[in-house]
Design a protein around this motif. Sequence first.
Motif, PDB file in Angstrom:
ATOM      1  N   GLN A 143      16.354 -31.452  -7.537  1.00 27.19           N
ATOM      2  CA  GLN A 143      16.849 -30.290  -8.266  1.00 27.19           C
ATOM      3  C   GLN A 143      17.676 -29.431  -7.322  1.00 27.19           C
ATOM      4  O   GLN A 143      17.278 -29.193  -6.185  1.00 27.19           O
ATOM      5  N   LEU A 144      18.809 -28.977  -7.816  1.00 24.44           N
ATOM      6  CA  LEU A 144      19.624 -28.027  -7.066  1.00 24.44           C
ATOM      7  C   LEU A 144      19.142 -26.640  -7.444  1.00 24.44           C
ATOM      8  O   LEU A 144      19.225 -26.238  -8.606  1.00 24.44           O
ATOM      9  N   ILE A 145      18.602 -25.916  -6.469  1.00 29.23           N
ATOM     10  CA  ILE A 145      18.064 -24.579  -6.715  1.00 29.23           C
ATOM     11  C   ILE A 145      18.827 -23.588  -5.846  1.00 29.23           C
ATOM     12  O   ILE A 145      18.832 -23.703  -4.623  1.00 29.23           O
ATOM     13  N   LEU A 146      19.492 -22.651  -6.496  1.00 30.16           N
ATOM     14  CA  LEU A 146      20.193 -21.581  -5.794  1.00 30.16           C
ATOM     15  C   LEU A 146      19.657 -20.239  -6.279  1.00 30.16           C
ATOM     16  O   LEU A 146      19.293 -20.099  -7.452  1.00 30.16           O
ATOM     17  N   ILE A 147      19.620 -19.268  -5.381  1.00 27.88           N
ATOM     18  CA  ILE A 147      19.161 -17.927  -5.720  1.00 27.88           C
ATOM     19  C   ILE A 147      20.355 -16.991  -5.643  1.00 27.88           C
ATOM     20  O   ILE A 147      21.058 -16.960  -4.628  1.00 27.88           O
ATOM     21  N   ASP A 148      20.593 -16.237  -6.720  1.00 32.56           N
ATOM     22  CA  ASP A 148      21.754 -15.345  -6.725  1.00 32.56           C
ATOM     23  C   ASP A 148      21.430 -14.037  -6.014  1.00 32.56           C
ATOM     24  O   ASP A 148      20.316 -13.828  -5.522  1.00 32.56           O
ATOM     25  N   GLU A 149      22.417 -13.155  -5.959  1.00 28.17           N
ATOM     26  CA  GLU A 149      22.279 -11.894  -5.228  1.00 28.17           C
ATOM     27  C   GLU A 149      21.221 -10.970  -5.821  1.00 28.17           C
ATOM     28  O   GLU A 149      20.726 -10.084  -5.141  1.00 28.17           O
ATOM     29  N   LYS A 150      20.872 -11.166  -7.091  1.00 23.94           N
ATOM     30  CA  LYS A 150      19.859 -10.329  -7.736  1.00 23.94           C
ATOM     31  C   LYS A 150      18.467 -10.964  -7.686  1.00 23.94           C
ATOM     32  O   LYS A 150      17.537 -10.449  -8.272  1.00 23.94           O
ATOM     33  N   GLY A 151      18.355 -12.104  -7.006  1.00 30.65           N
ATOM     34  CA  GLY A 151      17.061 -12.767  -6.872  1.00 30.65           C
ATOM     35  C   GLY A 151      16.723 -13.739  -7.976  1.00 30.65           C
ATOM     36  O   GLY A 151      15.625 -14.298  -8.000  1.00 30.65           O
ATOM     37  N   ARG A 152      17.650 -13.986  -8.899  1.00 33.66           N
ATOM     38  CA  ARG A 152      17.408 -14.956  -9.979  1.00 33.66           C
ATOM     39  C   ARG A 152      17.622 -16.363  -9.454  1.00 33.66           C
ATOM     40  O   ARG A 152      18.497 -16.600  -8.630  1.00 33.66           O
ATOM     41  N   ARG A 153      16.832 -17.290  -9.952  1.00 37.34           N
ATOM     42  CA  ARG A 153      16.951 -18.689  -9.543  1.00 37.34           C
ATOM     43  C   ARG A 153      17.713 -19.480 -10.603  1.00 37.34           C
ATOM     44  O   ARG A 153      17.447 -19.355 -11.788  1.00 37.34           O
ATOM     45  N   VAL A 154      18.629 -20.301 -10.121  1.00 40.57           N
ATOM     46  CA  VAL A 154      19.372 -21.210 -10.987  1.00 40.57           C
ATOM     47  C   VAL A 154      18.948 -22.612 -10.576  1.00 40.57           C
ATOM     48  O   VAL A 154      19.079 -22.996  -9.417  1.00 40.57           O
ATOM     49  N   ILE A 155      18.416 -23.369 -11.538  1.00 43.74           N
ATOM     50  CA  ILE A 155      17.910 -24.712 -11.259  1.00 43.74           C
ATOM     51  C   ILE A 155      18.675 -25.706 -12.127  1.00 43.74           C
ATOM     52  O   ILE A 155      18.713 -25.569 -13.350  1.00 43.74           O
ATOM     53  N   VAL A 156      19.287 -26.702 -11.468  1.00 48.93           N
ATOM     54  CA  VAL A 156      20.038 -27.733 -12.165  1.00 48.93           C
ATOM     55  C   VAL A 156      19.527 -29.087 -11.689  1.00 48.93           C
ATOM     56  O   VAL A 156      19.438 -29.319 -10.477  1.00 48.93           O
ATOM     57  N   PRO A 157      19.179 -29.995 -12.603  1.00 50.44           N
ATOM     58  CA  PRO A 157      18.787 -31.334 -12.166  1.00 50.44           C
ATOM     59  C   PRO A 157      19.937 -31.979 -11.387  1.00 50.44           C
ATOM     60  O   PRO A 157      21.080 -31.973 -11.838  1.00 50.44           O
ATOM     61  N   ALA A 158      19.650 -32.509 -10.219  1.00 47.76           N
ATOM     62  CA  ALA A 158      20.689 -33.046  -9.334  1.00 47.76           C
ATOM     63  C   ALA A 158      21.481 -34.179  -9.978  1.00 47.76           C
ATOM     64  O   ALA A 158      22.667 -34.332  -9.713  1.00 47.76           O
ATOM     65  N   ASN A 159      20.836 -34.951 -10.847  1.00 49.31           N
ATOM     66  CA  ASN A 159      21.546 -36.066 -11.472  1.00 49.31           C
ATOM     67  C   ASN A 159      22.565 -35.608 -12.522  1.00 49.31           C
ATOM     68  O   ASN A 159      23.350 -36.406 -13.015  1.00 49.31           O
ATOM     69  N   LEU A 160      22.579 -34.310 -12.861  1.00 51.77           N
ATOM     70  CA  LEU A 160      23.548 -33.789 -13.821  1.00 51.77           C
ATOM     71  C   LEU A 160      24.660 -32.975 -13.161  1.00 51.77           C
ATOM     72  O   LEU A 160      25.549 -32.464 -13.838  1.00 51.77           O
ATOM     73  N   VAL A 161      24.639 -32.867 -11.839  1.00 46.24           N
ATOM     74  CA  VAL A 161      25.668 -32.102 -11.129  1.00 46.24           C
ATOM     75  C   VAL A 161      26.943 -32.939 -11.050  1.00 46.24           C
ATOM     76  O   VAL A 161      26.952 -34.042 -10.506  1.00 46.24           O
ATOM     77  N   ALA A 162      28.027 -32.410 -11.622  1.00 42.08           N
ATOM     78  CA  ALA A 162      29.313 -33.101 -11.580  1.00 42.08           C
ATOM     79  C   ALA A 162      30.081 -32.707 -10.321  1.00 42.08           C
ATOM     80  O   ALA A 162      30.693 -33.544  -9.665  1.00 42.08           O
ATOM     81  N   TYR A 163      30.070 -31.409  -9.990  1.00 38.03           N
ATOM     82  CA  TYR A 163      30.744 -30.924  -8.789  1.00 38.03           C
ATOM     83  C   TYR A 163      30.179 -29.559  -8.418  1.00 38.03           C
ATOM     84  O   TYR A 163      29.559 -28.878  -9.235  1.00 38.03           O
ATOM     85  N   VAL A 164      30.408 -29.175  -7.176  1.00 38.24           N
ATOM     86  CA  VAL A 164      30.031 -27.843  -6.697  1.00 38.24           C
ATOM     87  C   VAL A 164      31.217 -27.289  -5.914  1.00 38.24           C
ATOM     88  O   VAL A 164      31.729 -27.940  -5.010  1.00 38.24           O
ATOM     89  N   GLU A 165      31.657 -26.101  -6.288  1.00 37.15           N
ATOM     90  CA  GLU A 165      32.771 -25.434  -5.604  1.00 37.15           C
ATOM     91  C   GLU A 165      32.212 -24.209  -4.889  1.00 37.15           C
ATOM     92  O   GLU A 165      31.570 -23.356  -5.501  1.00 37.15           O
ATOM     93  N   ILE A 166      32.469 -24.134  -3.607  1.00 28.84           N
ATOM     94  CA  ILE A 166      31.976 -23.025  -2.790  1.00 28.84           C
ATOM     95  C   ILE A 166      33.177 -22.217  -2.321  1.00 28.84           C
ATOM     96  O   ILE A 166      34.079 -22.760  -1.692  1.00 28.84           O
TER      97      ILE A 166
END
Length: 75
Positions: free
Chosen positions: A39-62
């Motif tokens: 699972q791709l888990i990122l925490i935003d600036e307000k402390g909320r967690r965003v969880i995405v199953p890794a097998n559904l990630v098409a791309y990530v732009e930073i």
Amino acid sequence: MEVKIGVLHTPREIVVESSQTPDEVQATVAAALKSIDGQLILIDEKGRRVIVPANLVAYVEIAQADVRRVGFAGG
């Protein structure tokens, strides 16, 4: 730091404003994608967690977050 996550079979991307560095985000993404059921888990600036199953990630732009300027230009 602005992170955009494209999800397979979804027309819209997920946008997360994170306080992590680009290298930290890249390491988190790489670790999540190594596992089949990860699972791709990122925490935003307000402390909320965003969880995405890794097998559904098409791309990530930073990218750096856009700096919004307010005011008037003299000319």
